[in-house]
Design an enzyme around this catalytic site. Structure first.
Site, PDB file in Angstrom:
ATOM      1  N   HIS A   1       0.863  -1.291   0.161  1.00 40.02           N
ATOM      2  CA  HIS A   1       0.054   0.056  -0.111  1.00 40.02           C
ATOM      3  C   HIS A   1       0.796   1.251  -0.066  1.00 40.02           C
ATOM      4  CE1 HIS A   1       0.985  -0.875   4.015  1.00 40.02           C
ATOM      5  NE2 HIS A   1       0.783   0.357   4.392  1.00 40.02           N
TER       6      HIS A   1
ATOM      7  N   CYS B   1       2.040   3.670  11.433  1.00 36.34           N
ATOM      8  CA  CYS B   1       3.019   3.251  10.308  1.00 36.34           C
ATOM      9  C   CYS B   1       3.246   4.317   9.373  1.00 36.34           C
ATOM     10  CB  CYS B   1       2.344   2.005   9.685  1.00 36.34           C
ATOM     11  SG  CYS B   1       1.161   2.303   8.543  1.00 36.34           S
TER      12      CYS B   1
END
Length: 550
Positions: free
Chosen positions: A65, A197
């Site tokens: 992603h 993240c």
């Protein structure tokens, strides 16, 4: 606003053998749907995110992603591989691959949907349904959450068939009469956690869900703050005050980390929060037990630097050292690029005498190209002047987080002062990081904790690093730097001589073939003897230098 995923974005027979090929195959579907404007640019962003940390998860899941300027709207593509694709997960290849594409500054609603998908991936029933889906439309509907699970349809029937049993069963709650004895044990263990993240799309929420499931299984009260792309809701200060410990599962810096001062902390990378949540809970319980009451300040633990958070426990010192050094180099490279290009432009505009120009602060003529060339040259030279301090500062940052910046920059500047060069910058950065890590391990009074990162650590670490660089290691490093520079310069000169002699030797063979046949027999041996003497002499022989010069 279109749907997050459609049947056209599903490939139930993904044939790619590598993660790069899988990302390309799914990205091509996004491009065909008009959701990716530049396929190669988007794949470069996906690869850059993958380089930060592998996106494989336990349970056969790969979830590449990224956020990219080449994405028009938040999009999800799904692929199912029969052979499996290696995404770096500890338990092997992934058969379920989700490519998540979010635009830079994307819509918060869609990012919330992406985060909910990340939570669903922790549900084995959800992944099992995807593995058994036979049609792309069904898989897309499952991911969108539009199709009910068949198991839930069976539960209402027994309840509807026996309505009269419910009143009779209600007295059963009287059986928990022994519940009054339950308060005898202490209150449940309370934990607050933060997950984050680099992109804040997938791993952030998956770690939160994994920790929540482990906490429910262990009977622990857990409240998680997800610092993701969809924003975050700050933990209630009362929850933090009442917590017995803190778990930080993150690969980027936790915002407002000072809120957790005085609490036992387990600080790990976000993948640890996904893959081994039960271990983290047990580790935090042990720390809290050794640290005393929850309100008591915990003894400082070993510092966790930004470059260490994603590291595995099995990583050796050499691996960490390489990571710290590469951190400094990565921050130094933009200065090299900017300074080098500015200086090159200056030489292109002003010629090779531009370095002799006076300071543009004292003399600058707007209409003269020479003045503009001098400006570029001096700005580029100024950028180059930061190379060693930046190298040292960010090596220390990689080792000890922000407290390492001040002593690192100071040590790098001193390396320039004592002519220790880049080698001195490397040593200064490592020294600064080591000194700060040592100070962070000290047990200090609570009254000093608030000023430690702002005053105490910069003061002490800069003083120690300055002492070491000026009086202990600076001059030896400078001498070594000078020796290495001289050796490299000499080696380059000798290499030039050898290449020149090779050229002369090649020319001599041709010249001998042309000249010697025209000489008399008595002249040929004399000419050959003189030629071999001059070309075969020692490097210091004047005749050899004469041949090379010619």
């Amino acid at each position: 606003m279109s749907e997050l995923i459609t049947a056209d974005l599903v490939d139930l027979d993904l044939s790619a053998a590598t993660k790069d090929a899988a990302a390309r195959s799914l990205a091509e579907r996004m491009a065909a749907a008009g959701r990716v404007t530049d396929l190669e640019g988007f794949l470069a962003d996906v690869a850059a995110r993958e380089a930060q940390m592998p996106t494989g998860l336990d349970g056969g899941i790969g979830i590449p992603h990224c956020r990219s300027a080449h994405v028009t709207e938040p999009t999800l593509a799904f692929g199912r591989s029969a052979a499996g694709i290696d995404f770096g997960a500890a338990d092997g290849p992934a058969d379920l691959v989700f490519l998540i594409a979010a635009p830079t500054g994307g819509d918060a609603d869609h990012l919330s949907i992406l985060s909910s998908l990340a939570r669903q991936l922790m549900d084995e029933a959800f992944t099992g349904a995807l593995r058994s889906a036979s049609e792309p439309a069904r898989a897309a509907a499952l991911i969108r959450g539009e199709e009910p699970e068949p198991e839930r349809e069976l539960t209402p029937e027994p309840d509807a068939s026996r309505p009269a049993d419910v009143p009779e069963a209600e007295p059963a709650p009287a059986t928990p009469a022994p519940a009054p004895s339950a308060p005898a044990p202490s209150a449940p263990f309370r934990i607050v956690a933060v997950t984050s993240c680099p992109t804040g799309i997938a791993h952030t929420y998956m770690a939160a869900e994994s920790l929540a499931k482990a906490a429910r299984a262990a009977g622990v009260e857990l409240t998680v703050e997800t610092q993701g792309s969809a924003g975050f809701q700050r933990l209630d200060p009362q929850l933090i005050a009442a917590a017995d410990g803190v778990i930080l599962a993150h690969d980027v810096e936790v915002r407002d980390r000072e809120r957790f001062a005085g609490k036992p902390v387990v600080d790990v990378g976000v993948k640890a929060g996904i893959n081994r949540p039960a271990e983290l809970l047990a580790e935090l319980r042990e720390k809290a037990a050794h640290g005393g009451a929850a309100d008591a300040p915990a003894r400082p633990t070993a510092p966790s630097a930004p470059m260490d958070r994603g590291a595995e426990a099995t990583d050796g010192y050499a691996t960490r050292l390489r990571t710290w050094l590469m951190t400094g180099v990565s921050y130094m490279v933009p200065f090299v690029a900017a300074g080098g290009l500015l200086i090159a432009l200056a030489f292109a505009i002003g010629g090779y005498t531009v370095d002799k120009a006076p300071s543009v602060a004292d003399h600058f003529v707007w209409a003269e190209s020479a003045s503009w060339a001098a400006l570029l040259f001096q700005v580029g030279g100024t950028a180059f002047g930061f190379l060693v301090p930046v190298l040292a500062g960010f090596i220390a940052y990689g080792m000890a987080d922000r407290p390492g910046l001040v002593p690192g920059f100071v040590g790098g500047a001193i390396a320039l002062t004592v002519n220790a060069g880049f080698l001195g910058g490397l040593i200064a950065g490592l020294l600064a990081g080591a000194v700060v890590r040592a100070i962070q391990r000290l047990d200090v009074p609570p009254v000093l904790r608030g000023i430690m990162p702002v005053v105490v650590i910069p003061l002490l670490s800069s003083a120690v690093v300055g002492f070491l660089m000026f009086l202990v290691v600076g001059k030896p490093i400078a001498a070594l730097q000078k020796a290495l520079t001289g050796w490299l310069t000499g080696s380059g000169r000798d290499l030039l001589v050898m290449r020149s002699e090779t050229h002369v030797g090649q020319r001599s063979t041709t010249d001998q073939g042309r000249v010697l046949p025209h000489l008399g027999r008595w002249q040929q041996p004399l000419v050959l003897r003189r030629w071999r003497t001059r070309v075969g002499s020692s490097p210091s022989d004047p005749s050899r230098r004469e041949v090379v010069q010619r």
